[in-house]
Design a protein around this motif. Structure first.
Motif, PDB file in Angstrom:
ATOM      1  N   TRP A  59      68.050 -54.024 -60.379  1.00 43.26           N
ATOM      2  CA  TRP A  59      67.711 -54.057 -62.077  1.00 43.26           C
ATOM      3  C   TRP A  59      66.786 -52.857 -62.297  1.00 43.26           C
ATOM      4  O   TRP A  59      66.261 -51.870 -63.199  1.00 43.26           O
ATOM      5  N   ARG A  60      65.097 -53.043 -61.398  1.00 43.71           N
ATOM      6  CA  ARG A  60      64.250 -51.990 -61.477  1.00 43.71           C
ATOM      7  C   ARG A  60      63.884 -50.618 -60.985  1.00 43.71           C
ATOM      8  O   ARG A  60      63.836 -50.302 -61.734  1.00 43.71           O
ATOM      9  N   GLY A  61      64.915 -50.475 -59.750  1.00 44.11           N
ATOM     10  CA  GLY A  61      65.239 -49.821 -59.645  1.00 44.11           C
ATOM     11  C   GLY A  61      66.619 -48.470 -60.343  1.00 44.11           C
ATOM     12  O   GLY A  61      65.931 -47.529 -60.528  1.00 44.11           O
ATOM     13  N   GLY A  62      67.456 -49.299 -61.034  1.00 46.50           N
ATOM     14  CA  GLY A  62      67.865 -48.852 -62.082  1.00 46.50           C
ATOM     15  C   GLY A  62      67.560 -48.079 -63.005  1.00 46.50           C
ATOM     16  O   GLY A  62      67.546 -46.826 -63.608  1.00 46.50           O
ATOM     17  N   LEU A  63      66.258 -48.883 -63.807  1.00 41.87           N
ATOM     18  CA  LEU A  63      64.966 -48.682 -64.967  1.00 41.87           C
ATOM     19  C   LEU A  63      65.186 -47.045 -64.217  1.00 41.87           C
ATOM     20  O   LEU A  63      64.175 -46.362 -65.841  1.00 41.87           O
ATOM     21  N   PHE A  64      64.351 -47.350 -63.334  1.00 45.12           N
ATOM     22  CA  PHE A  64      63.403 -46.096 -62.500  1.00 45.12           C
ATOM     23  C   PHE A  64      64.228 -45.377 -62.101  1.00 45.12           C
ATOM     24  O   PHE A  64      64.232 -43.557 -62.984  1.00 45.12           O
ATOM     25  N   GLY A  65      65.290 -45.461 -61.918  1.00 45.53           N
ATOM     26  CA  GLY A  65      66.554 -43.871 -62.312  1.00 45.53           C
ATOM     27  C   GLY A  65      66.617 -43.390 -63.192  1.00 45.53           C
ATOM     28  O   GLY A  65      66.867 -42.399 -63.431  1.00 45.53           O
ATOM     29  N   VAL A  66      66.286 -44.163 -64.216  1.00 46.90           N
ATOM     30  CA  VAL A  66      67.369 -43.441 -65.918  1.00 46.90           C
ATOM     31  C   VAL A  66      66.281 -42.432 -65.958  1.00 46.90           C
ATOM     32  O   VAL A  66      66.237 -41.378 -66.410  1.00 46.90           O
ATOM     33  N   ALA A  67      64.852 -43.156 -65.588  1.00 43.74           N
ATOM     34  CA  ALA A  67      64.230 -42.394 -65.676  1.00 43.74           C
ATOM     35  C   ALA A  67      63.680 -40.787 -65.694  1.00 43.74           C
ATOM     36  O   ALA A  67      63.351 -40.019 -65.896  1.00 43.74           O
ATOM     37  N   ALA A  68      63.780 -41.143 -64.190  1.00 42.91           N
ATOM     38  CA  ALA A  68      64.008 -40.309 -63.249  1.00 42.91           C
ATOM     39  C   ALA A  68      64.758 -39.208 -63.239  1.00 42.91           C
ATOM     40  O   ALA A  68      64.350 -38.078 -63.460  1.00 42.91           O
ATOM     41  N   GLY A  69      65.850 -39.647 -63.653  1.00 35.84           N
ATOM     42  CA  GLY A  69      66.708 -39.009 -63.720  1.00 35.84           C
ATOM     43  C   GLY A  69      66.420 -38.095 -65.406  1.00 35.84           C
ATOM     44  O   GLY A  69      67.101 -37.152 -65.520  1.00 35.84           O
TER      45      GLY A  69
END
Length: 169
Positions: A59-69
């Protein structure tokens, strides 16, 4: 009081990850964009997203991925949803698999980081491959060179995320 301290620690952890994201985005867009190997530029952010997913979970990896994307898409010349859709997938899958199925050793991260870099390069090439099929060899060469040129950046991403304090949040 304990709940307030927990939220404070989560806010500090989120701020640290935001600062790391901004630092790496600036490095990719300002420094690495001027260093080309055979006309190919390296990418830093897929390795960072895979590292965050590797250490923080799905979940945290996905949230960070949204911000990075979102930041990657906004920093480009044209606004698309390509990285906004791809990076959360990379962060979530890396985090989910290392959280529940695999261990958190460096070689597992190296495999996921390589896969993230290759997937990013391949998906950037794919629309061109469909429309300009006659240049397939040149497109595959660019895809492989971009992946290989980006591999050394797996190490700084891994050690940066590993160095962040785990006791926060």
């Amino acid at each position: 009081m304990e709940v307030l301290l927990r939220y404070w620690n989560r806010a500090r952890r989120g701020t640290l990850y935001f600062l790391v994201l901004v630092l790496y985005l600036v490095m990719q867009d300002v420094v690495l964009s001027h260093i080309a190997l055979l006309g190919v530029r390296a990418m830093f952010l897929p390795a960072l997203v895979a590292a965050v997913g590797h250490f923080e979970g799905g979940w945290r990896g996905g949230l960070f991925g949204v911000a990075a994307g979102v930041f990657q898409d906004l920093s480009g010349t044209e606004i698309t949803l390509f990285f906004t859709l791809l990076y959360p997938l990379i962060g979530f899958l890396t985090g989910f698999l290392t959280e529940f199925l695999l261990n958190r050793h460096f070689y597992v991260y190296a495999i996921f980081g390589f896969a993230a870099l290759f997937l990013t390069a391949f998906l950037q090439m794919f629309p061109l491959l469909l429309s300009h099929g006659e240049n397939a060899l040149a497109l595959w060469k660019t895809c492989i060179l971009q992946t290989l040129w980006s591999l050394p950046y797996l190490l700084p991403a891994y050690y940066t995320v590993n160095a962040l304090p785990k006791r926060l949040g």
